[in-house]
Scaffold this active site. Structure first.
Site, mmCIF file in Angstrom:
data_model
loop_
_atom_site.group_PDB
_atom_site.id
_atom_site.type_symbol
_atom_site.label_atom_id
_atom_site.label_comp_id
_atom_site.label_asym_id
_atom_site.label_seq_id
_atom_site.Cartn_x
_atom_site.Cartn_y
_atom_site.Cartn_z
ATOM 1 N N LYS A 10 55.160 50.646 13.359
ATOM 2 C CA LYS A 10 54.555 51.417 14.442
ATOM 3 C C LYS A 10 55.580 52.426 14.937
ATOM 4 C CE LYS A 10 52.049 50.548 18.820
ATOM 5 N NZ LYS A 10 51.586 49.483 19.747
ATOM 6 N N SER A 68 46.627 49.636 20.696
ATOM 7 C CA SER A 68 47.321 50.864 20.375
ATOM 8 C C SER A 68 47.930 50.909 18.966
ATOM 9 C CB SER A 68 48.441 51.083 21.392
ATOM 10 O OG SER A 68 49.424 50.077 21.279
ATOM 11 N N SER A 86 47.349 45.011 21.799
ATOM 12 C CA SER A 86 47.567 46.136 20.885
ATOM 13 C C SER A 86 47.803 45.754 19.428
ATOM 14 C CB SER A 86 48.752 46.986 21.355
ATOM 15 O OG SER A 86 48.352 47.812 22.407
#
Lengths: 602, 539
Positions: free
Chosen positions: A126, A201, A225
């Protein structure tokens, strides 16, 4: 190695394959690179691919393996067997230089060597995780050109374990959101249905794994997330107990809520990746020693089963409004499977869990406000020039560098912490936090794990949810355990009977007993014969390459514009706090609409 | 502007201090392992943590916690077993994270205090009816000064403003940032508003500095900024219990500036109040060159720092064992040392204060006397030297020797160190040599002038005073038979002066001694000559 072969590989297969000499790390890196080339156009999971880094690591790994080989004479020549769907030259060029991995290989090198538990495993991170040699943007204009000055512990450990870093993944800006729509660099599409969001996310992480580009990915979970995008994309996503994985080097959102975790297409993959990155790190004093062996726990779930384990279900969760029938059905199916496995199902109560959402929307923004203060344009990050003084430069740069959702959170946190307000919100929120933590402690006094939904519904379409309250409610099952600190795992259980999209269930464990989760998850996983790989690759081949990508992109942009028009409130907000910023964006951002992603949560 | 004394006759000043001390004796910063070094090239001791790079997290320095607990114990604070770090949020570029990690309502050290001795002319500035007690010596008083708290925090970086007139940020062309200091462990001590005069504030800060120096937790250099002090000050009519509006005074970067700044501010506030206006609650800047304070900013309401618990650092639970282990590390503090020097060695009060204030000198002094007591040829072994724990009869010789030692240390040694800009450890001087020299002078084997000569050689070359005496042939003439001849000779040479002396002009004694010293090329014992002339002339 063709895509089908590549995508079928689990972490354990990769270790065994390298060991047996079925393939080299070099071939794996190339297969990953090819998958990226084919799919990331329409998918947009990656913000920065790092094929060079992956190749370099792969070659070093191959050499290391070769160096450990006892009998070079026993080398066997092995062709790469590539099938290049796009006919790119470098696919056909991969005629192997020979796998120096002989029959008399030192067998202690790989599977039992904890140092190399992710040997040759393609991984992606990420984009809030620092990695030397990459930019770490947090999907924000603010950090668009920010080059990492050091490597995050979780990244470092994954690489030290032999993983091949494919690149940095898209996300909601600074992880504020649940759809990856607030990324400053464009949305990521759900590989099951490109008109739908991948969740967020960590949407890029979930999409990259579900599409088959990478075997595992790391993400961070502040309010769901990891688990929610894993559910939306039909892969396994695991957020361990707060403190199991070091947060050092992961750009902070809510320091007391953030936890790093892994995505994979099987429980075993996620367990192996977590084993590689977990444990005490002196650089994060909230991290804890971990004696856990998650891979062994997962294996035990399959081999020894879960007979006699007690699984709690929360009755009041099933009556929450907005919970779709297919999610309830999936949960009931899972309960049935667990009973078949000999587990005892028991009802438990979490009376304070519903207050979690409110507590979360106080604590999260407060910590975020403070954590994001460092982005002031002085030392690094986006700077708007031409200001008359320092304050003005800081204000203008932040107004232009942050997207609207980030600005909203920062303003909210700034307000909630201000004197007079603090005692009305922040303090009670912490008290609620204690109550919720106690709820879980009570529940786990009588059960070994909890089974709940992950998300009330399957992946929604871009622009489908416009009511922020409904959006916040979509995190109602994931947020409480960030508040309490426990670990949770999102396990895909097939496609929904109504939507045809992936549905998942969540397993939650007692604090620092995440082995329970993996054991149950692995046992339950074995009961389902479902596909974890999204059909994107096949569809793209059928749709004949490049043209298909263009269609997808156009549709995407149309969606964006429509959504922005509906969000008048956001525009007002933006105008009020940063007129200069808007001018800047209009001038420099080729796709300013993307800046105004929706208000949502991670 | 009125004189301070006149103002204090009508007004009572209420003063509290905030004292920041950098823990400069530590190797590394508060939350990372960067080196602490004053004066290093800019931005050479920095890392992702102290630069506030995205994703970096703090790693607390255990030695710093030890230091603050030491400071708390030395100032009689209650050590809080459980305390937390907080984030103090404000935007300023010298603070790389734009929040300072500090402590919240509960600090590591709470509710302490020290007894402050105030002597000298300024002792009359305070109304001594208020909770003070007179000093035994009668020339001053002792007053308790409360300490509210001592908390742990981190220092900011340094800004250099280039261009513009003032060297301050306003009007500067650009500013440079040096983050070497950023993240240096800092302890902030906040006193209760118990101070009443600028002199008390000055003495308090001096005492505090000596304590911290004795604890070896900081080099406490006001010049280099490792000891910094802000004052909060308000006035009220004598006899009133109500607190007036206060101002905060900054930039008092020396003891003199602290005193003068506060004195100015007291007079300024008195003038404001006497003219019927009210004192604005504001921060004021002391300008030493202009000798005035100027307003920095009006501060009617408290700043909103949005303080909240630092989520990256778990709350601290200090164990009893930890606190006990730190307590065991406490050295003798200046006040105790002072008392010991007064009671055990009968040093003059000024000497005792000066010696006790300086770690190096005091340690040297103590080990010199210890060496003397260990020396078998001395008669000190029975005198209770080394321990000096009262009760035992003080030997006259010990007192003489101690006085001589104190002299050598405070005058000759100090002068030498100042001239060469040395520290005591930089010289070849040993406690054994110094006490040997002190004994030679105390026993009259060397005159004090000869003592200085030998001292110069000893501190420079590291030779023993006895060897130097033998080598240079310096020896005080103390042989009474030999000296009597000199005395007789002088008296014979100046019969008229003898007559005048006997007629009552006794001042001529010095003349006779001088002549005799000349005759012996300075080697005679002047003390002895004095006595001998008096005796001979009286015959």
């Amino acid at each position: 190695m063709n895509f089908t072969e590549y995508a079928a590989l689990r972490v354990a297969d990769i270790r065994a394959g390298l060991l047996k000499g079925d393939f080299t790390a070099h071939e794996l890196a190339q297969a990953a690179g090819d998958a990226y080339q084919v799919m990331d156009g329409p998918l947009h999971a990656f913000l920065q691919p790092t094929p060079g880094l992956a190749q370099a690591r792969a070659e070093a790994l191959d050499q290391r393996i070769a160096g450990q080989s006892c009998d070079a004479a026993n080398r066997r020549q092995k062709g790469s067997g590539t099938l290049a769907p796009t006919g790119q030259a470098r696919f056909t060029d991969t005629v192997s230089t020979g796998n120096a991995f002989g029959a008399h290989t030192n067998h202690s090198l790989l599977p039992n060597n904890a140092d190399l538990r992710l040997a040759g495993v393609p991984i992606a991170f990420k984009d809030n995780m620092n990695q030397l040699g990459t930019r770490t943007t947090c999907a924000s204009r603010m950090l668009e050109n920010y080059e990492s000055t050091y490597t995050a512990t979780c990244v470092d450990r994954a690489l030290a374990a032999g993983a091949l870093p494919l690149g940095k993944l898209n996300m909601d800006e600074f992880a504020f959101g649940s759809s990856t729509e607030s990324s400053a660099f464009g949305t990521t599409q759900n590989p099951w249905d490109l008109s739908r969001v991948p969740g967020g996310s960590s949407g890029g992480s979930a999409a990259a794994v579900a599409s088959g580009i990478t075997t595992v990915a790391l993400g961070s979970d502040t309010g769901g997330s990891i688990r929610q995008p894993a559910a939306f994309c039909g892969v396994v996503g695991f957020k361990p107990t707060y403190g199991v994985v070091s947060r050092y080097g992961v750009v902070a959102f809510g320091s007391s809520l953030d936890q790093v975790g892994a995505f994979g297409r099987s429980v075993g993959c996620v367990a192996a990746a977590t084993d590689a990155i977990c444990g005490r790190d002196v650089r994060d004093c909230t991290s804890q020693d971990s004696a856990a062996n998650f891979e062994a726990a997962a294996l035990a779930g399959v081999e020894q089963g879960i007979k006699g384990m007690k699984i709690g279900v929360v009755r009041e969760y099933l009556s929450l409004s907005g919970l779709e029938a297919e999610v309830i059905r999936a949960l009931e199916d899972a309960i049935g499977h667990l009973e078949c496995l000999g587990a005892h199902i028991q009802e438990v109560e979490l009376p304070n869990a519903r207050a979690a959402l409110s507590a979360y929307y106080v604590i999260g923004p407060c910590e975020a406000f403070s954590n994001l203060s460092r982005f002031d344009s002085v030392r690094y990050g986006y700077r708007q020039c031409g200001a008359n003084n320092l304050n003005e430069q800081c204000e203008r740069s932040r107004a232009a560098g942050f997207g609207p959702e980030t600005i909203r959170r920062v303003m909210l946190g700034s307000y909630l912490l201000s004197s007079g307000v603090y005692h009305t919100y922040y303090y009670p929120a912490q008290q609620v936090r204690t109550l919720i933590t106690q709820d879980y402690q009570r529940a786990f006094a009588s059960v070994d794990a909890l089974l709940t939904p992950v998300s009330p519904r399957t992946a929604f379409s871009f622009g489908e949810i416009t009511d922020p309250t409904q959006m916040y409610l979509s995190d109602v099952f994931t947020i409480p355990i960030n508040i309490a600190g426990n670990g949770g795992l999102s396990l895909p259980v097939g496609l929904g009977s109504d939507s045809g999209l992936p549905v998942a269930v969540q397993l939650i464990g007692p604090q620092f007993q995440d082995e329970n989760i993996l054991r149950v998850a692995a046992a339950l996983e074995a009961r389902y014969d479902i596909e974890r790989l999204a059909p994107l690759y096949q569809r793209l081949l059928e749709a004949k390459g490049e043209d298909a990508y263009r269609v997808v992109n156009k549709r995407q942009n149309a969606n964006e514009r429509q959504r922005v028009d509906e969000k008048g409130m956001q525009s007002n907000n933006n105008e009020r706090c940063c007129p200069a910023g808007q001018q800047h964006l209009a001038a420099n951002n080729p796709d300013p609409e993307n800046e105004r992603g929706r208000a949502k949560d991670s | 502007m009125k004189e301070l004394k006149a103002v204090l006759a009508n007004w009572e000043a209420v003063i509290g201090l905030e004292v920041h001390t950098e823990l400069t004796t530590l190797q590394t910063k508060m939350f990372c392992s960067c080196k602490i070094e004053y004066g290093a090239a800019p931005n050479t001791h920095v890392c992702p943590v102290c630069l506030g790079m995205p994703g970096a997290l703090p790693q607390p320095n255990k030695a710093a916690i030890q230091s603050i607990v030491l400071a708390g114990l030395a100032t009689n604070c209650q050590i809080q077993r459980r305390s937390m770090f907080y984030r103090k949020n404000y935007f300023y570029p010298d603070m790389s994270k734009n929040f300072q990690t500090t402590q919240g309502p509960v600090a590591f050290c709470m509710y302490g205090g020290i007894d402050l001795e105030v002597t000298g002319a300024a002792a009359c500035e305070r109304d001594q009816r208020q909770g003070t007690r007179p000093l035994a010596s009668g020339d001053g008083y002792v007053t308790p000064i409360g300490i509210q708290r001592i908390h742990m925090e981190e220092d900011a970086g340094k800004m250099v403003h280039v261009g513009g007139e003032s060297g301050r940020i306003t009007g500067a062309d650009y500013s440079l940032l040096d983050y070497n200091r950023c993240g240096t462990p800092l302890i902030e001590l906040v006193t209760k508003p118990d101070l009443r005069t600028p002199e008390e504030a000055r003495l308090f800060l001096q005492e505090l500095r000596q304590i911290f120096l004795a604890l070896r937790i900081s080099d406490c250099s006001m010049e280099q900024g490792s000891l910094r002090c802000d004052g909060n000050i308000s006035l009220r009519r004598r006899g009133s219990e109500q607190l007036g509006a206060k101002t905060e005074l900054k930039n008092m970067n020396s003891f003199k500036n602290l005193h003068d700044g506060l004195a100015y501010e007291i007079c300024r506030q008195a003038k404001v109040l006497e003219s019927g206006e009210r004192v604005l609650q504001e921060t004021r800047h002391w300008e030493p060159s202009a000798r005035r304070t100027v307003s920095m900013r009006i501060k009617e309401t408290a700043d909103d720092y949005r303080l909240f618990p630092e989520p990256d650092l778990a709350p601290y639970d200090l164990s009893d064992e930890f606190v006990a282990s730190v307590r065991a590390m406490l050295p003798e503090l200046p006040a105790a040392r002072r008392t010991r020097y007064l009671s055990d060695y009968e040093l003059p009060a000024a000497d005792a204060r000066l010696l006790a204030a300086d770690n190096d000198l005091a340690a040297f002094f103590d080990s010199a006397l210890l060496a003397a007591s260990a020396n078998t040829d001395g008669d000190l072994s029975a005198s209770g030297l080394g321990g000096g724990k009262g009760g035992q009869a003080k030997s006259v010789r010990l007192v003489t020797l101690a006085k001589q030692l104190a002299n050598l240390l405070l005058n000759d040694t100090q002068a030498y160190l100042n001239v060469h800009n040395f520290k005591l450890v930089d010289t070849s001087l040993t406690p054994e040599h110094l006490v040997q020299l002190a004994a030679l002078v105390a026993d009259g084997e060397l005159s004090s002038k000869q003592g200085k000569e030998v001292f110069a050689q000893t501190i420079k070359e590291g030779t023993s005073p006895r060897d130097t005496v033998n080598h240079l042939g310096i020896k005080q003439l103390s042989d009474t038979d030999a000296l009597q001849a000199v005395v007789n000779d002088v008296l014979a040479r100046f019969p008229d002066k003898v007559q005048q002396y006997r007629a009552g002009k006794t001042g001529l004694l010095g003349f006779f001694v001088g002549q005799a010293m000349q005759a012996t090329t300075g080697q005679a014992n002047p003390q002895l000559l004095n006595e001998m002339f008096m005796q001979t002339l009286a015959e």
